[in-house]
Design a protein around this motif. Structure first.
Motif, PDB file in Angstrom:
ATOM      1  N   ARG A 305      17.245  51.208   8.182  1.00  0.00           N
ATOM      2  CA  ARG A 305      18.507  51.729   7.624  1.00  0.00           C
ATOM      3  C   ARG A 305      19.704  50.992   8.225  1.00  0.00           C
ATOM      4  O   ARG A 305      20.683  50.706   7.537  1.00  0.00           O
ATOM      5  CB  ARG A 305      18.644  53.235   7.896  1.00  0.00           C
ATOM      6  CG  ARG A 305      17.648  54.084   7.157  1.00  0.00           C
ATOM      7  CD  ARG A 305      17.883  54.091   5.676  1.00  0.00           C
ATOM      8  NE  ARG A 305      19.006  54.915   5.270  1.00  0.00           N
ATOM      9  CZ  ARG A 305      19.451  55.015   4.021  1.00  0.00           C
ATOM     10  NH1 ARG A 305      18.862  54.323   3.061  1.00  0.00           N
ATOM     11  NH2 ARG A 305      20.484  55.777   3.713  1.00  0.00           N
ATOM     12  N   ASN A 306      19.608  50.674   9.516  1.00  0.00           N
ATOM     13  CA  ASN A 306      20.677  49.905  10.161  1.00  0.00           C
ATOM     14  C   ASN A 306      20.686  48.458   9.680  1.00  0.00           C
ATOM     15  O   ASN A 306      21.740  47.865   9.448  1.00  0.00           O
ATOM     16  CB  ASN A 306      20.522  49.957  11.688  1.00  0.00           C
ATOM     17  CG  ASN A 306      21.017  51.263  12.277  1.00  0.00           C
ATOM     18  OD1 ASN A 306      22.196  51.423  12.562  1.00  0.00           O
ATOM     19  ND2 ASN A 306      20.110  52.210  12.457  1.00  0.00           N
ATOM     20  N   ILE A 307      19.487  47.890   9.522  1.00  0.00           N
ATOM     21  CA  ILE A 307      19.377  46.503   9.030  1.00  0.00           C
ATOM     22  C   ILE A 307      19.953  46.399   7.615  1.00  0.00           C
ATOM     23  O   ILE A 307      20.584  45.398   7.262  1.00  0.00           O
ATOM     24  CB  ILE A 307      17.907  46.033   9.075  1.00  0.00           C
ATOM     25  CG1 ILE A 307      17.485  45.793  10.535  1.00  0.00           C
ATOM     26  CG2 ILE A 307      17.690  44.770   8.253  1.00  0.00           C
ATOM     27  CD1 ILE A 307      15.994  45.570  10.730  1.00  0.00           C
ATOM     28  N   ASN A 308      19.763  47.447   6.824  1.00  0.00           N
ATOM     29  CA  ASN A 308      20.309  47.466   5.465  1.00  0.00           C
ATOM     30  C   ASN A 308      21.830  47.264   5.487  1.00  0.00           C
ATOM     31  O   ASN A 308      22.388  46.513   4.691  1.00  0.00           O
ATOM     32  CB  ASN A 308      19.970  48.808   4.805  1.00  0.00           C
ATOM     33  CG  ASN A 308      20.025  48.739   3.295  1.00  0.00           C
ATOM     34  OD1 ASN A 308      20.867  48.058   2.723  1.00  0.00           O
ATOM     35  ND2 ASN A 308      19.140  49.448   2.639  1.00  0.00           N
ATOM     36  N   GLU A 338      12.377  51.360   1.889  1.00  0.00           N
ATOM     37  CA  GLU A 338      13.506  50.752   2.594  1.00  0.00           C
ATOM     38  C   GLU A 338      13.310  49.245   2.724  1.00  0.00           C
ATOM     39  O   GLU A 338      14.248  48.456   2.566  1.00  0.00           O
ATOM     40  CB  GLU A 338      13.658  51.404   3.975  1.00  0.00           C
ATOM     41  CG  GLU A 338      15.046  51.312   4.561  1.00  0.00           C
ATOM     42  CD  GLU A 338      16.111  51.970   3.705  1.00  0.00           C
ATOM     43  OE1 GLU A 338      17.203  51.400   3.604  1.00  0.00           O
ATOM     44  OE2 GLU A 338      15.836  53.029   3.115  1.00  0.00           O
ATOM     45  N   LYS A 339      12.067  48.822   3.002  1.00  0.00           N
ATOM     46  CA  LYS A 339      11.771  47.383   3.080  1.00  0.00           C
ATOM     47  C   LYS A 339      12.029  46.711   1.734  1.00  0.00           C
ATOM     48  O   LYS A 339      12.572  45.603   1.660  1.00  0.00           O
ATOM     49  CB  LYS A 339      10.309  47.172   3.501  1.00  0.00           C
ATOM     50  CG  LYS A 339      10.053  47.342   4.992  1.00  0.00           C
ATOM     51  CD  LYS A 339       8.602  47.006   5.327  1.00  0.00           C
ATOM     52  CE  LYS A 339       8.351  47.018   6.831  1.00  0.00           C
ATOM     53  NZ  LYS A 339       6.952  46.699   7.164  1.00  0.00           N
ATOM     54  N   LEU A 340      11.636  47.402   0.674  1.00  0.00           N
ATOM     55  CA  LEU A 340      11.814  46.860  -0.680  1.00  0.00           C
ATOM     56  C   LEU A 340      13.298  46.602  -0.967  1.00  0.00           C
ATOM     57  O   LEU A 340      13.672  45.571  -1.513  1.00  0.00           O
ATOM     58  CB  LEU A 340      11.244  47.860  -1.688  1.00  0.00           C
ATOM     59  CG  LEU A 340      10.848  47.339  -3.073  1.00  0.00           C
ATOM     60  CD1 LEU A 340       9.815  46.245  -2.961  1.00  0.00           C
ATOM     61  CD2 LEU A 340      10.307  48.486  -3.915  1.00  0.00           C
ATOM     62  N   ASP A 341      14.122  47.561  -0.559  1.00  0.00           N
ATOM     63  CA  ASP A 341      15.560  47.438  -0.784  1.00  0.00           C
ATOM     64  C   ASP A 341      16.128  46.221  -0.040  1.00  0.00           C
ATOM     65  O   ASP A 341      16.937  45.463  -0.587  1.00  0.00           O
ATOM     66  CB  ASP A 341      16.251  48.718  -0.300  1.00  0.00           C
ATOM     67  CG  ASP A 341      17.632  48.886  -0.908  1.00  0.00           C
ATOM     68  OD1 ASP A 341      17.820  48.473  -2.056  1.00  0.00           O
ATOM     69  OD2 ASP A 341      18.516  49.416  -0.224  1.00  0.00           O
ATOM     70  N   ILE A 342      15.694  46.024   1.195  1.00  0.00           N
ATOM     71  CA  ILE A 342      16.203  44.900   2.003  1.00  0.00           C
ATOM     72  C   ILE A 342      15.696  43.570   1.433  1.00  0.00           C
ATOM     73  O   ILE A 342      16.419  42.564   1.433  1.00  0.00           O
ATOM     74  CB  ILE A 342      15.799  45.081   3.475  1.00  0.00           C
ATOM     75  CG1 ILE A 342      16.499  46.310   4.053  1.00  0.00           C
ATOM     76  CG2 ILE A 342      16.146  43.844   4.299  1.00  0.00           C
ATOM     77  CD1 ILE A 342      16.021  46.748   5.416  1.00  0.00           C
ATOM     78  N   MET A 343      14.453  43.561   0.937  1.00  0.00           N
ATOM     79  CA  MET A 343      13.927  42.337   0.323  1.00  0.00           C
ATOM     80  C   MET A 343      14.824  41.866  -0.816  1.00  0.00           C
ATOM     81  O   MET A 343      15.108  40.665  -0.947  1.00  0.00           O
ATOM     82  CB  MET A 343      12.505  42.583  -0.202  1.00  0.00           C
ATOM     83  CG  MET A 343      11.420  42.537   0.860  1.00  0.00           C
ATOM     84  SD  MET A 343       9.818  43.058   0.208  1.00  0.00           S
ATOM     85  CE  MET A 343       9.496  41.780  -1.005  1.00  0.00           C
ATOM     86  N   ILE A 344      15.276  42.806  -1.635  1.00  0.00           N
ATOM     87  CA  ILE A 344      16.139  42.438  -2.770  1.00  0.00           C
ATOM     88  C   ILE A 344      17.471  41.903  -2.264  1.00  0.00           C
ATOM     89  O   ILE A 344      18.010  40.937  -2.794  1.00  0.00           O
ATOM     90  CB  ILE A 344      16.375  43.659  -3.698  1.00  0.00           C
ATOM     91  CG1 ILE A 344      15.046  44.239  -4.176  1.00  0.00           C
ATOM     92  CG2 ILE A 344      17.220  43.254  -4.896  1.00  0.00           C
ATOM     93  CD1 ILE A 344      14.132  43.255  -4.823  1.00  0.00           C
ATOM     94  N   ARG A 345      17.996  42.521  -1.219  1.00  0.00           N
ATOM     95  CA  ARG A 345      19.283  42.074  -0.678  1.00  0.00           C
ATOM     96  C   ARG A 345      19.187  40.660  -0.105  1.00  0.00           C
ATOM     97  O   ARG A 345      20.162  39.918  -0.107  1.00  0.00           O
ATOM     98  CB  ARG A 345      19.775  43.029   0.398  1.00  0.00           C
ATOM     99  CG  ARG A 345      20.009  44.437  -0.112  1.00  0.00           C
ATOM    100  CD  ARG A 345      21.029  45.171   0.728  1.00  0.00           C
ATOM    101  NE  ARG A 345      21.054  46.598   0.447  1.00  0.00           N
ATOM    102  CZ  ARG A 345      21.569  47.149  -0.627  1.00  0.00           C
ATOM    103  NH1 ARG A 345      22.092  46.385  -1.554  1.00  0.00           N
ATOM    104  NH2 ARG A 345      21.563  48.454  -0.810  1.00  0.00           N
ATOM    105  N   LEU A 346      18.005  40.299   0.420  1.00  0.00           N
ATOM    106  CA  LEU A 346      17.829  38.977   1.017  1.00  0.00           C
ATOM    107  C   LEU A 346      17.341  37.932   0.014  1.00  0.00           C
ATOM    108  O   LEU A 346      17.239  36.752   0.349  1.00  0.00           O
ATOM    109  CB  LEU A 346      16.834  39.057   2.185  1.00  0.00           C
ATOM    110  CG  LEU A 346      17.315  39.794   3.441  1.00  0.00           C
ATOM    111  CD1 LEU A 346      16.182  39.912   4.453  1.00  0.00           C
ATOM    112  CD2 LEU A 346      18.506  39.102   4.077  1.00  0.00           C
TER     113      LEU A 346
END
Length: 950
Positions: A305-308, A338-346
């Protein structure tokens, strides 16, 4: 013998036995009795009747027994306040004991007994302990001050305890410093005023940084949190602090790591964008964040959540760490999502291939929720990374072929978004989608499919049959589906009116006469009225060009993101909400990221000009010349006379009277006629002298301006198109403040014209406004001037001049502005789309030779053509467009067509080159646009249409 024997017993009961043992002369027996009392208390038995007996046990030298008695006192003092007074003398005596452990124990216990009568007796012992020579006693007393403040804030301030805490910041023992910082921070947060209780200066900061290396992990967290509230004088001091905080990134405690990350993220804002140290720091931040993902799932989730937040602020920190966010088979669902969300952001062009391969694999998992999110993620990739769109569509088609119901439905939902983002590119797959029509049972999927059929009805031969099949169970459909079906059938009717009249009558009847839903009924009546009174207007409304959808629809609003970065490592960073949203009664001052000092670069790494926006051609770099196609009439410009620009007709009908008095328009002396484009009484209108800003003639509009979509106000050029005001901030979202607005050009300057309405139950004052970084670098040219107070139900019109010299960051849509408005009630956030025509500069006239050179240099792929209705002659077009800062470079008549070559200029040195082909006596024309930023062409087309047709 009587029955009385049943009511008598020789046993005295457990309480009686404990009472006897507590009064025993034997120390061991007394200690055992107190332990039994504590055990009973722990399991929930009421042993409050033993209070006097337990208090008597305080008079002992045995530390273990004293601890047990103090534990009992803390539990029962609140229910027995009068009895608790008996223990005060012992407390005071223990605070002067030779053993520092007993002194600390006494002051800690007195702080935990939340009884007002005892609080008064606590002050003197606490004051002595704060000055105690033993650091253990001092650090305990520091925490006790915070506890006392919670009970009686006024007492703490009157007794001067806060000043004593400040003195402890310079103590030699690191744990004393850490606890003093923790106590002051706690008091600061609890303070109703929200004012800072201790000012951090360079000397104090050095002391804290020295203590940071020697105190416990929780002490380090308190110190790091305080450091994050400090604003360094310049980037050099920020770098010095970062160097001393960086070793904390290697700490074993995740809370210490996140607190260190928070300090570094905040101070990085002050460093030069192109600085070497910033690059080094960015590299150092990645490993500790990656390490946090090897912990247990709960810690992983907090870290993610913080990494997001970190990725949204500075994606470059983890851009090379995509693989650590790949999902493991045994991850809990909350970690997977949450990992899925960060993958899209990156996701980027560099790693999109491996991301798509992963997402395709996830789409075959057994967890239905995760599969749905994975399919949606593929669609988000297509929207975010344009180069991957074709591969994403191909992947989605493969998933549709699996015929798994929920996969097919999610795929159709995201394909609708892809169609919106890339119109006229992937419509060939519609036939495949239609094959799965019968399997759709979820409202969102059915609504998406109906939208696709309605939007591309002219390409689907049996569109009427498909929509009619949905119509059969109209009343059983979800509201979302009903609304979409109504719109789709109206679209179909407007495109194919001859064979769908019966179908549109049927759906309008169902929506207006047979439905109880007010939204559906209202939309039905609007369509019915539009179609029956003005089919042309209905076509413009229903078949209007759709705005481009955003790449990241779930990004946190930038001002909120900056605030949340200041709360990394706390609950706010997990909830993605500021503390005031979930902590009742919290009035703490909002935290904000520091800004760069002059000379150290722009305000954030994203603050680069539109010329350097990713995946977009730079405006300052002109590509090499492209060969000209024979069919391109622009090639004929080569044979044209490259002399001075063609003269334009003199401005007469649309030229205003010179401004008089306060700038108001004389409605009787011909001003009213200027609103509708003709001189008064047949008299010529004297031309106004040019005004400042290099622009054309400036005039004003009367009160009727808004009726004709020509917003009123001093400084407006007569005939210059101004969009009608729209609602930017609804009162329900603005704490009672409603804002309606539009954009205009006044005396060569862009302005925000706003109407502020107070619909709250109190007065409003202290207005201020701030714009986030945007595509054109727009910033307020002066503070927002709102006469205060704004009373209940009062409306005020205000005009805010804007400059285009602020930091630039690519927005989507490109004209989007994110605005924060502050008043005495709260800070409100909203988005507004800048009117692109209001951005047209007065310096947009290009020389013929320059026009020809630039047109040749721009690649053919950058040329976009649009059909457009032009209800006027070529001379009138030239006149009207010049009034709106669109300048005619050259004209010629060829093959019965009038050819107009025009130029306009936007902020950031963005040029748009235009070719308008018109045929005399025919309203249909062709508009060709060439620009480095192709996104702008669509917006310029919309502005052309509005200018020429209003």
């Amino acid at each position: 013998m009587t029955d009385s024997k049943y009511f008598t017993t020789t046993k005295k009961g457990e309480i009686y036995e404990l009472k006897a043992d507590l009064n025993s002369d034997k120390k061991e027996k007394k200690k055992e009795a107190v332990k039994k009392v504590i055990a009973s208390m722990t399991v929930g038995k009421d042993v409050s009747s033993l209070f006097p007996d337990v208090v008597n046990c305080m008079q002992t030298d045995n530390l273990e027994l004293k601890k047990l008695v103090y534990l009992y006192l803390m539990n029962y003092a609140k229910s027995q306040p009068d009895m608790a007074i008996m223990a005060v003398n012992t407390f005071v005596k223990d605070c002067e004991d030779t053993n520092p452990l007993i002194r600390a124990l006494a002051v800690r216990t007195m702080g935990c007994i939340r009884v007002d009568k005892i609080t008064a007796y606590l002050c003197d012992p606490l004051r002595k302990c704060l000055k105690d020579e033993d650091p253990y006693v001092q650090k305990t007393a520091a925490v006790c001050v915070a506890k006392l403040y919670d009970i009686n804030p006024q007492l703490v301030e009157d007794q001067g305890f806060i000043d004593q805490l400040r003195d402890l910041l310079t103590a030699s023992n690191p744990m004393v410093v850490a606890n003093a910082v923790a106590a002051l921070s706690e008091i600061n947060d609890a303070s109703p005023s929200g004012t800072t209780l201790f000012d951090l200066n360079s000397q104090t900061i050095n002391k804290l940084l020295t203590a940071l290396n020697e105190c416990t992990e929780w002490g380090q967290i308190f110190i790091l949190d305080s450091l994050s509230n400090y604003t360094p004088k310049d980037d050099r001091e920020a770098q010095s602090i970062c160097e001393r905080v960086t070793p904390r990134l290697a700490h074993a405690n995740a809370a210490v790591v996140l607190s260190a990350v928070k300090v570094l993220m905040k101070f990085m804002e002050m460093m030069p964008v192109d600085g070497e140290y910033l690059t080094t720091l960015t590299r150092k931040l990645a490993p500790p964040l990656v390490t946090l993902l090897s912990a247990e799932p709960e810690v992983q989730y907090v870290a993610l959540r913080n990494i997001n937040l970190i990725v949204q602020k500075r994606a470059e920190i983890l851009k090379h760490e995509m693989k650590v966010f790949f999902v493991k088979y045994n991850d809990p669902i909350y970690v997977k999502l949450e990992k899925l969300d960060i993958m899209i952001r990156l996701a980027s062009q560099a790693n999109i291939a491996q991301v798509l391969a992963e997402l395709k694999e996830y789409a075959t998992e057994v967890d239905v929720d995760f599969v749905r999110k994975s399919v949606r993620a593929i669609g988000r990739c297509a929207i975010k990374v344009e180069q991957s769109a074709e591969r994403c569509v191909s992947t989605l088609l493969d998933l549709i072929q699996t015929k798994v119901n929920y996969v097919v439905q999610e795929a159709i939902v995201v394909i609708k978004d892809i169609f919106r983002k890339y119109p006229n590119k992937y419509e060939s797959i519609i036939a495949t989608l239609c094959e799965n029509l019968d399997t759709l049972d979820e409202p969102e999927a059915r609504a998406s499919m109906i939208w696709i059929i309605g939007e591309y009805a002219e390409r689907i031969d049996n569109a009427d049959e498909l929509l009619e099949s949905f119509l059969e169970g109209f009343h059983d459909e979800n509201t979302q589906v009903q609304l979409q079906l109504l719109t789709a059938i109206v679209k179909l009717f407007l495109k194919r009116p001859t064979d769908t009249q019966e179908l549109v009558q049927q759906v309008l009847s169902l929506a207006t006469q047979d439905s109880d839903n007010p939204d559906l009924r209202d939309r039905g009546y609007i369509y019915w009225r539009l179609l029956s009174t003005d089919p042309a207007a209905a076509k413009d409304v229903v078949l209007a060009n759709k705005p481009l959808i955003s790449e990241e629809t779930d990004l946190i609003e930038p001002t909120l993101l900056d605030e949340l970065i200041c709360y990394i490592g706390s609950l706010a960073s997990v909830y993605h909400k500021p503390p005031s949203a979930f902590v009742e009664g919290r009035n703490a001052t909002r935290r904000v990221l520091p800004t760069r000092t002059p000379g150290s670069g722009s305000t954030s790494p994203e603050s680069e000009t539109a010329a350097a926006m990713p995946a977009t051609p730079a405006t300052t770099i002109i590509p090499e010349a492209q060969p000209i196609h024979q069919s391109d009439l622009i090639g004929d410009l080569l044979g044209m006379d490259l002399g001075p620009p063609a003269p334009t007709p003199p401005m007469s009908a649309m030229t205003a009277q010179p401004m008089m008095g306060g700038g108001s328009l004389d409605l009787i002396g011909g001003g009213l006629d200027s609103l509708i484009g003709g001189p008064a009484m047949g008299q010529p209108v004297p031309q106004q002298q040019p005004m400042m800003g290099g622009g054309g003639s400036m005039g004003t509009m009367g009160a009727l301006g808004d009726i004709f979509s020509l917003a009123a106000g001093p400084g407006l050029v007569p005939g210059m198109y101004v969009e009608p005001k729209t609602e930017w901030l609804a009162a329900s979202k603005g704490k009672g403040l409603e804002i309606k607005g539009t954009f205009s050009r006044r005396q060569g300057q862009l302005c925000m014209d706003m109407t502020l309405t107070n619909k709250a139950m109190q007065q409003m004052s202290q207005f201020a406004i701030q714009l986030n970084k945007n595509s054109f670098g727009l910033v307020p040219a002066q503070p927002l001037n709102v006469p205060s107070p704004l009373n209940m139900n009062q409306s005020l019109d205000v005009t805010l001049p804007l400059n285009s010299n602020g930091p630039v960051q690519r927005m989507e849509p490109i004209a989007s502005l994110q605005v924060a408005v502050k008043n005495n009630i709260d800070v409100m956030y909203f988005s507004a789309l800048a009117s692109i025509n209001a951005l047209f500069l007065e310096t947009g006239e290009m020389e013929k030779r320059d026009f020809l050179t630039e047109w040749q240099k721009l690649p053919a792929a950058n040329e976009v053509q649009f059909p457009i209705e032009v209800p006027m002659t070529a001379d009138e077009v030239v006149q009207k467009l010049q009034t709106n800062n669109i300048f005619t470079v050259a004209r010629r008549h060829l093959d019965g067509q009038d050819m107009l070559y025009q130029s306009l200029k936007l902020p950031n040195n963005i040029w748009v080159l235009i070719e308008l082909k018109m045929q005399p006596g025919v309203s249909s024309a062709t508009l060709s646009l060439k620009c480095q930023l192709v996104d702008i062409s669509q917006m310029v087309h919309v502005s052309y249409k509005a200018i020429l047709q209003n």
